[in-house]
Design a protein around this motif. Sequence first.
Motif, PDB file in Angstrom:
ATOM      1  N   UNK A 118     106.883-128.270 -13.266  1.00  0.00           N
ATOM      2  CA  UNK A 118     106.571-127.025 -12.564  1.00  0.00           C
ATOM      3  C   UNK A 118     105.751-126.091 -13.437  1.00  0.00           C
ATOM      4  N   UNK A 119     106.167-125.991 -14.699  1.00  0.00           N
ATOM      5  CA  UNK A 119     105.474-125.058 -15.576  1.00  0.00           C
ATOM      6  C   UNK A 119     104.017-125.469 -15.791  1.00  0.00           C
ATOM      7  N   UNK A 171     101.542-124.810 -12.785  1.00  0.00           N
ATOM      8  CA  UNK A 171     101.221-123.448 -12.355  1.00  0.00           C
ATOM      9  C   UNK A 171      99.724-123.260 -12.147  1.00  0.00           C
ATOM     10  N   UNK A 199      98.004-125.412  -9.312  1.00  0.00           N
ATOM     11  CA  UNK A 199      98.383-124.908  -7.995  1.00  0.00           C
ATOM     12  C   UNK A 199      97.618-123.629  -7.670  1.00  0.00           C
ATOM     13  N   UNK A 200      97.561-122.736  -8.659  1.00  0.00           N
ATOM     14  CA  UNK A 200      96.856-121.471  -8.434  1.00  0.00           C
ATOM     15  C   UNK A 200      95.388-121.742  -8.100  1.00  0.00           C
ATOM     16  N   UNK A 217      95.035-122.961  -4.499  1.00  0.00           N
ATOM     17  CA  UNK A 217      95.229-121.894  -3.512  1.00  0.00           C
ATOM     18  C   UNK A 217      94.002-120.986  -3.475  1.00  0.00           C
ATOM     19  N   UNK A 218      93.485-120.639  -4.662  1.00  0.00           N
ATOM     20  CA  UNK A 218      92.348-119.710  -4.691  1.00  0.00           C
ATOM     21  C   UNK A 218      91.091-120.352  -4.087  1.00  0.00           C
ATOM     22  N   UNK A 251      91.401-120.295  -0.440  1.00  0.00           N
ATOM     23  CA  UNK A 251      91.241-118.947   0.104  1.00  0.00           C
ATOM     24  C   UNK A 251      89.764-118.577   0.174  1.00  0.00           C
ATOM     25  N   UNK A 259      88.023-120.518   2.961  1.00  0.00           N
ATOM     26  CA  UNK A 259      88.434-120.070   4.288  1.00  0.00           C
ATOM     27  C   UNK A 259      87.813-118.719   4.632  1.00  0.00           C
ATOM     28  N   UNK A 260      87.808-117.813   3.653  1.00  0.00           N
ATOM     29  CA  UNK A 260      87.251-116.480   3.906  1.00  0.00           C
ATOM     30  C   UNK A 260      85.786-116.595   4.315  1.00  0.00           C
ATOM     31  N   UNK A 276      85.490-117.686   7.831  1.00  0.00           N
ATOM     32  CA  UNK A 276      85.895-116.647   8.779  1.00  0.00           C
ATOM     33  C   UNK A 276      84.768-115.640   8.991  1.00  0.00           C
ATOM     34  N   UNK A 329      85.365-118.425  13.715  1.00  0.00           N
ATOM     35  CA  UNK A 329      86.490-119.367  13.604  1.00  0.00           C
ATOM     36  C   UNK A 329      87.792-118.586  13.482  1.00  0.00           C
ATOM     37  N   UNK A 330      88.849-119.105  14.111  1.00  0.00           N
ATOM     38  CA  UNK A 330      90.157-118.459  13.904  1.00  0.00           C
ATOM     39  C   UNK A 330      90.663-118.859  12.510  1.00  0.00           C
ATOM     40  N   UNK A 331      91.670-118.138  12.025  1.00  0.00           N
ATOM     41  CA  UNK A 331      92.171-118.433  10.668  1.00  0.00           C
ATOM     42  C   UNK A 331      92.702-119.864  10.597  1.00  0.00           C
ATOM     43  N   UNK A 332      93.407-120.244  11.654  1.00  0.00           N
ATOM     44  CA  UNK A 332      93.969-121.591  11.616  1.00  0.00           C
ATOM     45  C   UNK A 332      92.871-122.653  11.662  1.00  0.00           C
ATOM     46  N   UNK A 377      98.126-115.786   1.321  1.00  0.00           N
ATOM     47  CA  UNK A 377      97.480-116.369   0.147  1.00  0.00           C
ATOM     48  C   UNK A 377      98.055-115.773  -1.141  1.00  0.00           C
ATOM     49  N   UNK A 423     103.517-119.539  -7.066  1.00  0.00           N
ATOM     50  CA  UNK A 423     103.099-120.554  -8.038  1.00  0.00           C
ATOM     51  C   UNK A 423     103.207-120.001  -9.456  1.00  0.00           C
ATOM     52  N   UNK A 442     108.589-122.771 -12.759  1.00  0.00           N
ATOM     53  CA  UNK A 442     108.899-123.326 -14.072  1.00  0.00           C
ATOM     54  C   UNK A 442     109.592-122.382 -15.023  1.00  0.00           C
TER      55      UNK A 442
END
Lengths: 565, 125
Positions: free
Chosen positions: A10-11, A14, A17-18, A21-22, A25, A28-29, A32, A46-49, B43, B50, B54
Motif C-alpha cells: 500500500x505504501x 501511493x 495510484x495518485x 487518478x490525476x 481526471x 476526463x475534464x 467534458x 459528454x456527460x461525466x459518466x 477525484x 490514496x 499504508x
Amino acid sequence: MNNSSLWIILQRMRMPFTVIVITYAIAMVGLLIIPGVDDQGNTYHLSIFDAFYFISYTATTIGFGETPYPFTYAQKMWVSASIYLTVLGWFYGIGTLVSLLQDKLFLREIAQAKFIRSVKNIKEDFVIILGYNETTSEIIRKMIDSNMRVVVVEKDQQRIDYLHLEGFIPHVPGLVADVHIANSLEYAGIKSIHCKGIISLFESNLLNMRVTLASRILNPHIKIAVRSSTDIETSNLLDAGASIVENPLQIISYQIKMALNSPSLFKLENWLYNIDTLDCKTFSIPKEKIMICGFGRLGKSLYNIFLENGIEPVVIEIDMDVVTEAIAKGIDNVVCGNAEDRVLLEKLRIEEMKLIIVATNNDTTNLSIVSTIRSVNRNALVIARENELSDFSIFSAAKIDHIFLPSEILIHKTTNAIINPLSDKLIRLLQSKDEQWGQQLLSRLIKTINVNPITFELNINKTEAVELYHYLSKSDNSIKLNEIRKSRRDRQQYNNVIPLLITRCEEDILLPSFECELKMGDRILFACDENSKDDIEYIVNNVYEFHYIITGEERNYLNKFISRS
Amino acid sequence: MNLDKVIAGFFIILAMTLNFGFFYGDALDINMHSKYELFAAIIVNIIATVLKLGDKTQMGSVLIATSLVADLQLIAAATIWTIYGVNGVIEPELFGVIISLSGGALLANITSVILYIGDTLKSKR
C-alpha cells in the motif's frame, strides 16, 4: 499474507495510484469541456459518466471506439494526447506493482510470514536448529526418524534453498535470519510449549554463548545443545544455562583414552551412539611406538592422555612457535618439521611405529600424510582426523584403520542427548566404570539379546504407561521390574530384556536388578529386541495384557458377573 | 516543513471544501448543485484516500476509514445521478437522496480534517 507485507504494497503504491487518478481526471475534464456534434448536427457535451467510460476503456488499451457519437477533430486531438497520458499512468502503476513483487524486502517479509505461520502450525514436539550444513542436515534426518519435528534458522538464503530442495518429510520450515537478533529465535517458536530444544553448533564460541543466553532467557524449560572447543568455554556455557555442551575434540581424546584402558566400555559407548554393533572389531591401541602428527588442540590432549598412561609418543609439528612452546613446557620429543616429508619420517624411524595418529585440522594435509606413511610403513595402525563430512568417501577409500570425525560425533551426541536423554546419561555414568564391569555388561547383552540390541525409554506416567500408572496410583499396589519383562504369550517365560538404568527423583540406579520395585514417575532405559519392546509397551498400556501378566488370568467382565451372582 | 504533509493536507482539506461546495444550497434545487463540482469532489477524495494508504498507525487507520466512507457516499451519489439523470431531468426525491449522501460524505470529511489537524498539533516537528 501478513499485515506488514500488505502495508509495504500500500505504501509503495501511493504514488502510482495518485498518478493514475490525476491522469484520469485531466483526460476526463478535457472531454467534458470540448464540445462534440451529435448525429443531427447539434452541439452537445459528454456527460461525466460518458467521459469516465471512454477514458476507462481507452486507458486500459481496450478501445471500444468513439461513443456516443463520432468525435470531432478537436475531441480527437485531445483524446490522442490523453491516451499517452493515461496509458503511461497505467504502465507506471503496473510496473511499480511488478517491481514490488520482486523486491527483496517484500519477498523476505512474505517468506518470514509464511515461516511464522508454519511454525505456529506445528502441534508436535520440535527442536530449533541454528545453521544449516552437512552436520545439522544429518541431525535433522535423525530427529525426523525419531518423530521429532525440526525448525531451521540460517543466515544464508542459498543454504535455505538447499534445505527446501532436500524435501524433508514432514516439512522443515527454514527462516533466513541472523541468530544475533533475538526476534529470529522468537519467530522460530522458542516460546512455544512444543519446543523441546535448541541446537547451536557454530564454530564461533561467541555466537554459541549468545544463543545460549538468549534462549535461556526466552524459555527456561528447553534443552540447549551447544558446541564448545575448550574446557573454559565448556564451563562458561554450562554456567550460562546450556544443558548439553559438546566438545568434539575432547570427545575424541576421551575415546582414545577409553580404547586404551577399557575397550569394552568403548564398544558399549559406540553401540549407544548407534555407530556400531556390540561385536565390532575395535582397534587395540599398542602401548609403545606411537607417533602423533600435528600438535594442535587434539594433538595436545591426545599427548597428555598417552602420558597419563605411561606412554611417551613422538610428535611432529610444522609450526615452529608451537614446538618452542612445547619444549618450554618440558615436552622434549616434539620434532619440528613437515610430516609429509619422507626423509624426516625415515629419520624418526617411521617403519618401527605401531600407531600413527594424524590429527591436523586440514583434510588434504591429513590424507597426504597418510599416503606418505603408508608407502613406508604398511603395518602400523593409522588413525586420522577428518574435519569435513563431505570428504568421507575419500577418507574411507584411503587405507586408514580408524577415522575420527568430529562432526559425526557431534551428530550422534546431539541427537542422543535430545531424543534419548537416558542413554546420554548412561554414557556419562559409564565413564566412571572399569574394564571388567564393561566386559561383564557386554557379554551379558550379547548373550541375552543379540549383538545389536535396541534401546528404549519408558516413562511411567499417564500417557506412556497408562495401566501401570493406574495400578501404581492405588496405594497398596506394588510391582517389580520383573513383571513387565514377562512374555505376553506365556507369563512363565521372560523376554530378552536388560534394564540399563532407572532414574527417579534425581537418583540413578545403574543396571537395576529385576527385584527392583517400580514407582510412579520412574524413567527406565531398556536394552531389548523389537519383540520385547512391543511386549513391554503392550503390557504397560493395555488393560487385558496387564491383567494377564499380574494375575495369570484373562480379564473377563462376564466371568466376574457370573461368579458374583 | 514537510512537502509530503503539505500535499496530503492540501488534498484532505480540498476534499472537504469541494464536498461542502456541492452540498451547500437548497437540497431540492438542481440548479444550486453542479455535477462538475461533484466530479471534482470525487477525484480529490480518491486522491486523498490514496495518499493515506499504508500508514500502519492507529491514526492512519482511522483517517483512511473516514476517507473510504466519503468515497463510498460520493460515488453512490454520482451513480444515482448517472443512472436516473440520463435525460438531464431528475425527480426531486432522488435528487434529495444525492444531496443527503453528499452531506454524509461531508461529515466523514470533516471528521477526517479534525483528526488530521489533531495529529498535526500533536506532532512536535
